[in-house]
Scaffold this motif. Structure first.
Motif, PDB file in Angstrom:
ATOM      1  N   SER A 127      -6.431 -50.119  15.783  1.00 37.26           N
ATOM      2  CA  SER A 127      -5.329 -50.407  14.870  1.00 37.26           C
ATOM      3  C   SER A 127      -4.912 -51.861  15.079  1.00 37.26           C
ATOM      4  O   SER A 127      -5.204 -52.459  16.123  1.00 37.26           O
ATOM      5  CB  SER A 127      -4.141 -49.477  15.144  1.00 37.26           C
ATOM      6  OG  SER A 127      -3.540 -49.794  16.391  1.00 37.26           O
ATOM      7  N   GLN A 128      -4.242 -52.417  14.105  1.00 34.97           N
ATOM      8  CA  GLN A 128      -3.801 -53.810  14.202  1.00 34.97           C
ATOM      9  C   GLN A 128      -2.883 -54.011  15.417  1.00 34.97           C
ATOM     10  O   GLN A 128      -3.016 -54.992  16.149  1.00 34.97           O
ATOM     11  CB  GLN A 128      -3.093 -54.219  12.912  1.00 34.97           C
ATOM     12  CG  GLN A 128      -2.865 -55.699  12.795  1.00 34.97           C
ATOM     13  CD  GLN A 128      -2.350 -56.079  11.411  1.00 34.97           C
ATOM     14  OE1 GLN A 128      -1.878 -55.235  10.645  1.00 34.97           O
ATOM     15  NE2 GLN A 128      -2.433 -57.345  11.086  1.00 34.97           N
ATOM     16  N   LYS A 129      -1.972 -53.078  15.633  1.00 34.91           N
ATOM     17  CA  LYS A 129      -1.053 -53.198  16.773  1.00 34.91           C
ATOM     18  C   LYS A 129      -1.823 -53.197  18.089  1.00 34.91           C
ATOM     19  O   LYS A 129      -1.546 -53.995  18.982  1.00 34.91           O
ATOM     20  CB  LYS A 129      -0.051 -52.034  16.763  1.00 34.91           C
ATOM     21  CG  LYS A 129       0.879 -52.053  17.956  1.00 34.91           C
ATOM     22  CD  LYS A 129       1.870 -50.905  17.952  1.00 34.91           C
ATOM     23  CE  LYS A 129       2.731 -50.964  19.188  1.00 34.91           C
ATOM     24  NZ  LYS A 129       3.845 -50.043  19.135  1.00 34.91           N
ATOM     25  N   LEU A 130      -2.792 -52.326  18.209  1.00 36.92           N
ATOM     26  CA  LEU A 130      -3.584 -52.250  19.435  1.00 36.92           C
ATOM     27  C   LEU A 130      -4.428 -53.506  19.612  1.00 36.92           C
ATOM     28  O   LEU A 130      -4.555 -54.026  20.726  1.00 36.92           O
ATOM     29  CB  LEU A 130      -4.465 -50.999  19.399  1.00 36.92           C
ATOM     30  CG  LEU A 130      -5.019 -50.509  20.720  1.00 36.92           C
ATOM     31  CD1 LEU A 130      -3.944 -50.362  21.770  1.00 36.92           C
ATOM     32  CD2 LEU A 130      -5.732 -49.183  20.516  1.00 36.92           C
ATOM     33  N   GLN A 131      -4.995 -54.020  18.521  1.00 38.25           N
ATOM     34  CA  GLN A 131      -5.782 -55.246  18.600  1.00 38.25           C
ATOM     35  C   GLN A 131      -4.923 -56.404  19.104  1.00 38.25           C
ATOM     36  O   GLN A 131      -5.355 -57.183  19.954  1.00 38.25           O
ATOM     37  CB  GLN A 131      -6.392 -55.581  17.237  1.00 38.25           C
ATOM     38  CG  GLN A 131      -7.287 -56.807  17.240  1.00 38.25           C
ATOM     39  CD  GLN A 131      -8.517 -56.646  18.117  1.00 38.25           C
ATOM     40  OE1 GLN A 131      -9.034 -55.549  18.306  1.00 38.25           O
ATOM     41  NE2 GLN A 131      -8.982 -57.750  18.677  1.00 38.25           N
ATOM     42  N   TRP A 171      -0.144 -44.437  19.890  1.00 38.90           N
ATOM     43  CA  TRP A 171      -0.740 -43.309  19.164  1.00 38.90           C
ATOM     44  C   TRP A 171      -0.274 -43.308  17.707  1.00 38.90           C
ATOM     45  O   TRP A 171      -1.070 -43.121  16.795  1.00 38.90           O
ATOM     46  CB  TRP A 171      -0.371 -41.988  19.814  1.00 38.90           C
ATOM     47  CG  TRP A 171      -0.671 -41.861  21.270  1.00 38.90           C
ATOM     48  CD1 TRP A 171      -1.470 -42.680  22.034  1.00 38.90           C
ATOM     49  CD2 TRP A 171      -0.177 -40.859  22.147  1.00 38.90           C
ATOM     50  NE1 TRP A 171      -1.488 -42.221  23.330  1.00 38.90           N
ATOM     51  CE2 TRP A 171      -0.708 -41.108  23.428  1.00 38.90           C
ATOM     52  CE3 TRP A 171       0.658 -39.760  21.973  1.00 38.90           C
ATOM     53  CZ2 TRP A 171      -0.433 -40.309  24.538  1.00 38.90           C
ATOM     54  CZ3 TRP A 171       0.944 -38.959  23.072  1.00 38.90           C
ATOM     55  CH2 TRP A 171       0.397 -39.231  24.345  1.00 38.90           C
ATOM     56  N   GLU A 172       1.031 -43.535  17.521  1.00 37.50           N
ATOM     57  CA  GLU A 172       1.587 -43.548  16.169  1.00 37.50           C
ATOM     58  C   GLU A 172       0.998 -44.684  15.345  1.00 37.50           C
ATOM     59  O   GLU A 172       0.728 -44.517  14.154  1.00 37.50           O
ATOM     60  CB  GLU A 172       3.112 -43.639  16.230  1.00 37.50           C
ATOM     61  CG  GLU A 172       3.742 -42.366  16.760  1.00 37.50           C
ATOM     62  CD  GLU A 172       5.181 -42.531  17.214  1.00 37.50           C
ATOM     63  OE1 GLU A 172       5.766 -43.626  17.016  1.00 37.50           O
ATOM     64  OE2 GLU A 172       5.729 -41.560  17.777  1.00 37.50           O
ATOM     65  N   SER A 173       0.775 -45.847  15.986  1.00 36.14           N
ATOM     66  CA  SER A 173       0.197 -46.980  15.249  1.00 36.14           C
ATOM     67  C   SER A 173      -1.239 -46.685  14.827  1.00 36.14           C
ATOM     68  O   SER A 173      -1.685 -47.116  13.766  1.00 36.14           O
ATOM     69  CB  SER A 173       0.262 -48.269  16.085  1.00 36.14           C
ATOM     70  OG  SER A 173      -0.779 -48.333  17.045  1.00 36.14           O
ATOM     71  N   ILE A 174      -1.952 -45.943  15.646  1.00 34.83           N
ATOM     72  CA  ILE A 174      -3.333 -45.563  15.310  1.00 34.83           C
ATOM     73  C   ILE A 174      -3.331 -44.599  14.121  1.00 34.83           C
ATOM     74  O   ILE A 174      -4.078 -44.781  13.158  1.00 34.83           O
ATOM     75  CB  ILE A 174      -4.040 -44.951  16.536  1.00 34.83           C
ATOM     76  CG1 ILE A 174      -4.216 -46.010  17.629  1.00 34.83           C
ATOM     77  CG2 ILE A 174      -5.384 -44.337  16.141  1.00 34.83           C
ATOM     78  CD1 ILE A 174      -4.559 -45.444  18.996  1.00 34.83           C
ATOM     79  N   ALA A 175      -2.483 -43.596  14.184  1.00 31.66           N
ATOM     80  CA  ALA A 175      -2.391 -42.645  13.071  1.00 31.66           C
ATOM     81  C   ALA A 175      -2.004 -43.371  11.792  1.00 31.66           C
ATOM     82  O   ALA A 175      -2.614 -43.155  10.730  1.00 31.66           O
ATOM     83  CB  ALA A 175      -1.379 -41.542  13.389  1.00 31.66           C
ATOM     84  N   TYR A 176      -1.010 -44.251  11.888  1.00 30.50           N
ATOM     85  CA  TYR A 176      -0.566 -45.013  10.720  1.00 30.50           C
ATOM     86  C   TYR A 176      -1.720 -45.832  10.145  1.00 30.50           C
ATOM     87  O   TYR A 176      -1.942 -45.867   8.932  1.00 30.50           O
ATOM     88  CB  TYR A 176       0.603 -45.930  11.106  1.00 30.50           C
ATOM     89  CG  TYR A 176       1.024 -46.849   9.997  1.00 30.50           C
ATOM     90  CD1 TYR A 176       1.867 -46.402   8.984  1.00 30.50           C
ATOM     91  CD2 TYR A 176       0.568 -48.167   9.949  1.00 30.50           C
ATOM     92  CE1 TYR A 176       2.245 -47.251   7.949  1.00 30.50           C
ATOM     93  CE2 TYR A 176       0.940 -49.009   8.916  1.00 30.50           C
ATOM     94  CZ  TYR A 176       1.775 -48.550   7.917  1.00 30.50           C
ATOM     95  OH  TYR A 176       2.138 -49.373   6.892  1.00 30.50           O
ATOM     96  N   SER A 177      -2.484 -46.464  11.009  1.00 29.66           N
ATOM     97  CA  SER A 177      -3.592 -47.313  10.581  1.00 29.66           C
ATOM     98  C   SER A 177      -4.692 -46.502   9.896  1.00 29.66           C
ATOM     99  O   SER A 177      -5.203 -46.884   8.835  1.00 29.66           O
ATOM    100  CB  SER A 177      -4.154 -48.067  11.799  1.00 29.66           C
ATOM    101  OG  SER A 177      -5.237 -48.892  11.436  1.00 29.66           O
TER     102      SER A 177
END
Length: 191
Positions: A127-131, A171-177
Motif C-alpha cells: 500500500s502507499q502508506k506502507l511504501q 492493516w487498514e491501509s492495506i485493505a483500503y489500498s
C-alpha cells in the motif's frame, strides 16, 4: 496469455498455508485479528456478482506477503473472490510480466481476473502508506558499504516486522489500498 491457465495451477488458501514453513503463525495471527469495516463489506458484497478470481504471486518468507496476504484473504472472502497462490520463484514467467518499476520481482502481486481469464486489476506489492514507511526507514540506513549497514538493516527489518504484526492502521491501509484498486478499475460499474 490466458490468466486462467495460471490460476488453475495455483494453490488454494488451505494448500498454501499448509505448505508454509516461514511466517505461518504470524500470517494466521493477522488473519484472525483483522476485520473489515462495514462500508468495505458493503462494497465488496456488491462486486460478488462479478465472479472475480485472484492470482497471488507470493512466497512465505516475504515480510510484505506476511502482512498483505491475510488482508487480501479477508477482502476475497467478503467479495466471494476465489484465490489461488503461485510461488514466485517457481513461476518467473508470470512474475516477469508484473515487475515493480519494470525491474523488481517484488511480492506479493495480486492479479484480479474475470471468469474468462482477463486481467481486471493488479495490486502490489505494498500500500502507499506502507511504501512510505519502508522508504522512510531505508533512508535512515547508512551507506551499503558502511561497517554497521548489515546490523542497522537487520534492526530496521525487525522493527518493520513488529509494525506489520501489530499496527492495525497498517492493516487498514492495506485493505483500503486493495479495495480502492478494485473500485478504480470500475469493478462495481452498473451495480
Amino acid at each position: 496469455m490466458n490468466l486462467n491457465n495460471w490460476f488453475d495451477k495455483g494453490l488454494t488458501k488451505d494448500q498454501y498455508i499448509e505448505k508454509m514453513s516461514v511466517n505461518k503463525d504470524e500470517m494466521l495471527s493477522i488473519y484472525e485479528r483483522f476485520h473489515l469495516n462495514e462500508d468495505d463489506i458493503t462494497f465488496l458484497e456488491r462486486i460478488q456478482e462479478k465472479n472475480l478470481k485472484v492470482i497471488v504471486l507470493s512466497e512465505d518468507w516475504c515480510g510484505d506477503a506476511l502482512v498483505n496476504n491475510p488482508i487480501l484473504l479477508k477482502v476475497a472472502e467478503a467479495a466471494n473472490i476465489d484465490v489461488r497462490f503461485l510461488l514466485r520463484d517457481e513461476n518467473l514467467e508470470l512474475m516477469d510480466q508484473y515487475l515493480t518499476n519494470g525491474t523488481s520481482r517484488a511480492i506479493p502481486i495480486y492479479i484480479f481476473i474475470d471468469q474468462d481469464g482477463n486481467e481486471k486489476a493488479v495490486w502490489g506489492p505494498r500500500s502507499q502508506k506502507l511504501q512510505k514507511l519502508v522508504e522512510k526507514e531505508r533512508a535512515q540506513l547508512p551507506a551499503n558499504d558502511a561497517p554497521d549497514f548489515e546490523e542497522k538493516q537487520a534492526s530496521m527489518y525487525k522493527q518493520l516486522r513488529t509494525a506489520y504484526l501489530n499496527d492495525e492502521s497498517i492493516w487498514e491501509s492495506i485493505a483500503y489500498s486493495i479495495i480502492s484498486t478494485l473500485k478504480r478499475n470500475d469493478l462495481h460499474h452498473k451495480l
